[in-house]
Write a protein that holds these residues in place. Structure first.
Motif, PDB file in Angstrom:
ATOM      1  N   GLN A  22    -134.115  41.764  21.141  1.00 14.92           N
ATOM      2  CA  GLN A  22    -133.791  40.652  20.268  1.00 14.92           C
ATOM      3  C   GLN A  22    -135.036  40.175  19.514  1.00 14.92           C
ATOM      4  O   GLN A  22    -134.955  39.728  18.395  1.00 14.92           O
ATOM      5  N   LYS A  23    -136.189  40.266  20.139  1.00 10.24           N
ATOM      6  CA  LYS A  23    -137.410  39.785  19.519  1.00 10.24           C
ATOM      7  C   LYS A  23    -138.024  40.794  18.561  1.00 10.24           C
ATOM      8  O   LYS A  23    -138.946  40.469  17.846  1.00 10.24           O
ATOM      9  N   SER A  24    -137.536  42.006  18.503  1.00  6.05           N
ATOM     10  CA  SER A  24    -138.167  43.032  17.685  1.00  6.05           C
ATOM     11  C   SER A  24    -137.441  43.281  16.369  1.00  6.05           C
ATOM     12  O   SER A  24    -137.712  44.251  15.692  1.00  6.05           O
ATOM     13  N   ASP A  25    -136.530  42.398  15.983  1.00  2.99           N
ATOM     14  CA  ASP A  25    -135.780  42.566  14.741  1.00  2.99           C
ATOM     15  C   ASP A  25    -136.651  42.501  13.495  1.00  2.99           C
ATOM     16  O   ASP A  25    -136.261  42.964  12.451  1.00  2.99           O
ATOM     17  N   HIS A  26    -137.800  41.907  13.573  1.00  2.00           N
ATOM     18  CA  HIS A  26    -138.621  41.659  12.397  1.00  2.00           C
ATOM     19  C   HIS A  26    -139.833  42.575  12.282  1.00  2.00           C
ATOM     20  O   HIS A  26    -140.749  42.283  11.530  1.00  2.00           O
ATOM     21  N   GLY A  27    -139.869  43.666  13.003  1.00  2.00           N
ATOM     22  CA  GLY A  27    -140.959  44.620  12.867  1.00  2.00           C
ATOM     23  C   GLY A  27    -142.312  44.053  13.248  1.00  2.00           C
ATOM     24  O   GLY A  27    -143.277  44.195  12.515  1.00  2.00           O
ATOM     25  N   GLU A  48    -151.062  37.842   2.182  1.00  4.34           N
ATOM     26  CA  GLU A  48    -151.175  38.617   3.423  1.00  4.34           C
ATOM     27  C   GLU A  48    -149.844  38.627   4.181  1.00  4.34           C
ATOM     28  O   GLU A  48    -149.434  39.645   4.709  1.00  4.34           O
ATOM     29  N   TRP A  49    -149.157  37.460   4.233  1.00  6.33           N
ATOM     30  CA  TRP A  49    -147.856  37.402   4.911  1.00  6.33           C
ATOM     31  C   TRP A  49    -146.880  38.380   4.266  1.00  6.33           C
ATOM     32  O   TRP A  49    -146.089  39.023   4.957  1.00  6.33           O
ATOM     33  N   LYS A  50    -146.942  38.504   2.956  1.00  9.40           N
ATOM     34  CA  LYS A  50    -146.027  39.403   2.241  1.00  9.40           C
ATOM     35  C   LYS A  50    -146.222  40.854   2.675  1.00  9.40           C
ATOM     36  O   LYS A  50    -145.287  41.647   2.670  1.00  9.40           O
ATOM     37  N   ILE A  55    -139.147  41.463   3.844  1.00 11.34           N
ATOM     38  CA  ILE A  55    -138.942  40.649   2.643  1.00 11.34           C
ATOM     39  C   ILE A  55    -137.959  39.506   2.861  1.00 11.34           C
ATOM     40  O   ILE A  55    -138.177  38.396   2.367  1.00 11.34           O
ATOM     41  N   ASP A  56    -136.881  39.725   3.622  1.00  8.12           N
ATOM     42  CA  ASP A  56    -135.910  38.650   3.842  1.00  8.12           C
ATOM     43  C   ASP A  56    -136.523  37.496   4.634  1.00  8.12           C
ATOM     44  O   ASP A  56    -136.290  36.328   4.331  1.00  8.12           O
ATOM     45  N   TYR A  58    -139.840  36.889   4.762  1.00  6.55           N
ATOM     46  CA  TYR A  58    -140.882  36.344   3.884  1.00  6.55           C
ATOM     47  C   TYR A  58    -140.292  35.315   2.909  1.00  6.55           C
ATOM     48  O   TYR A  58    -140.846  34.228   2.734  1.00  6.55           O
ATOM     49  N   LEU A  59    -139.173  35.631   2.294  1.00  6.11           N
ATOM     50  CA  LEU A  59    -138.586  34.745   1.290  1.00  6.11           C
ATOM     51  C   LEU A  59    -138.187  33.387   1.864  1.00  6.11           C
ATOM     52  O   LEU A  59    -138.332  32.358   1.206  1.00  6.11           O
ATOM     53  N   VAL A  60    -137.719  33.368   3.087  1.00  4.37           N
ATOM     54  CA  VAL A  60    -137.350  32.092   3.707  1.00  4.37           C
ATOM     55  C   VAL A  60    -138.576  31.405   4.303  1.00  4.37           C
ATOM     56  O   VAL A  60    -138.837  30.231   4.021  1.00  4.37           O
ATOM     57  N   ALA A  61    -139.364  32.119   5.091  1.00  7.90           N
ATOM     58  CA  ALA A  61    -140.492  31.518   5.796  1.00  7.90           C
ATOM     59  C   ALA A  61    -141.632  31.097   4.874  1.00  7.90           C
ATOM     60  O   ALA A  61    -142.288  30.084   5.114  1.00  7.90           O
ATOM     61  N   ARG A  62    -141.900  31.864   3.828  1.00 11.93           N
ATOM     62  CA  ARG A  62    -143.064  31.590   2.981  1.00 11.93           C
ATOM     63  C   ARG A  62    -142.693  31.023   1.610  1.00 11.93           C
ATOM     64  O   ARG A  62    -143.487  30.342   0.994  1.00 11.93           O
ATOM     65  N   GLU A  63    -141.482  31.310   1.125  1.00 10.03           N
ATOM     66  CA  GLU A  63    -141.069  30.844  -0.206  1.00 10.03           C
ATOM     67  C   GLU A  63    -140.006  29.740  -0.129  1.00 10.03           C
ATOM     68  O   GLU A  63    -139.428  29.371  -1.131  1.00 10.03           O
ATOM     69  N   GLN A  64    -139.720  29.245   1.085  1.00 14.10           N
ATOM     70  CA  GLN A  64    -138.791  28.143   1.340  1.00 14.10           C
ATOM     71  C   GLN A  64    -137.358  28.414   0.870  1.00 14.10           C
ATOM     72  O   GLN A  64    -136.623  27.489   0.544  1.00 14.10           O
ATOM     73  N   ASN A  65    -136.956  29.677   0.841  1.00 17.81           N
ATOM     74  CA  ASN A  65    -135.552  29.983   0.578  1.00 17.81           C
ATOM     75  C   ASN A  65    -134.726  29.564   1.789  1.00 17.81           C
ATOM     76  O   ASN A  65    -135.276  29.218   2.840  1.00 17.81           O
ATOM     77  N   THR A  66    -133.423  29.603   1.658  1.00 21.79           N
ATOM     78  CA  THR A  66    -132.521  29.249   2.750  1.00 21.79           C
ATOM     79  C   THR A  66    -131.481  30.344   2.896  1.00 21.79           C
ATOM     80  O   THR A  66    -130.936  30.817   1.896  1.00 21.79           O
ATOM     81  N   GLU A  67    -131.220  30.738   4.149  1.00 27.08           N
ATOM     82  CA  GLU A  67    -130.162  31.720   4.347  1.00 27.08           C
ATOM     83  C   GLU A  67    -128.810  31.044   4.133  1.00 27.08           C
ATOM     84  O   GLU A  67    -128.689  29.829   4.264  1.00 27.08           O
TER      85      GLU A  67
END
Length: 174
Positions: A22-27, A48-50, A55-56, A58-67
């Motif tokens: 479960q914890k390894s979904d994000h590479g 660097e985070w990018k 990318i999915d 990154y867009l939420v965590a660093r660019e404040q997008n929302t799922e």
């Protein structure tokens, strides 16, 4: 008796393996900043985070997008365990503080510790809200609202994509 012991050990190991998966979904193997034990504050550029985040995320965590609501894998989960920041591994919430809010995102009434998260005023989308950030890496996690249950009456409305989950190995999965 040996068969019962073997089955019990198999179930424990299978549960542990499931929790680790479960914890390894994000590479995380490509992310040098990910640690579930290091609590040292990170100062990493979005550039660097990018490079290290999918990318999915990154867009939420660093660019404040929302799922999209009702699409994240944890919004409806009642499995017992701990929730970590998917970007850096910081321990954020325990499932004991999770509640069904029907808002479409996982909701918690309190973080694990006061340093697990931090807050920032958010004037985006034509309203004033309070953004919730990871206390270690400043990843955007979601927002906090004053309509949660006792004892805090807060609702930490989090994006599932920004969360990693580790199931309690003693949990039956419920």
């Amino acid at each position: 008796m040996k068969n019962i012991i073997f089955c019990y050990m198999f179930l424990i190991l299978a549960g542990y393996s499931y929790a680790q998966n479960q914890k390894s979904d994000h590479g995380h193997e490509n992310n040098p900043y990910y640690s579930t034990t290091d609590t040292k504050k990170l100062n990493v550029s979005n550039e660097e985070w990018k490079k290290v985040l999918p990318i999915d995320l990154y867009l939420v965590a660093r660019e404040q997008n929302t799922e999209k609501p009702f699409t994240g894998k944890y919004w409806k989960s009642s499995t017992k365990g701990k929730y970590y920041c998917a970007a850096c591994g910081n321990l954020l919430f325990k499932s004991d503080a999770k509640f069904a809010s029907s808002c479409g995102w996982p909701s918690f009434y309190e973080p694990l510790t006061k340093n697990s998260v931090r807050y920032r005023k958010d004037n985006s989308v034509g309203m004033v809200r309070t953004e919730v950030l990871c206390g270690r890496c400043d990843a955007h996690l979601g927002h906090i609202f004053d309509d949660g249950p006792a004892p805090t009456y807060k609702r930490f409305c989090m994006n599932s994509i920004c969360l990693d989950f580790e199931q309690d190995i003693t949990s039956s999965g419920k």
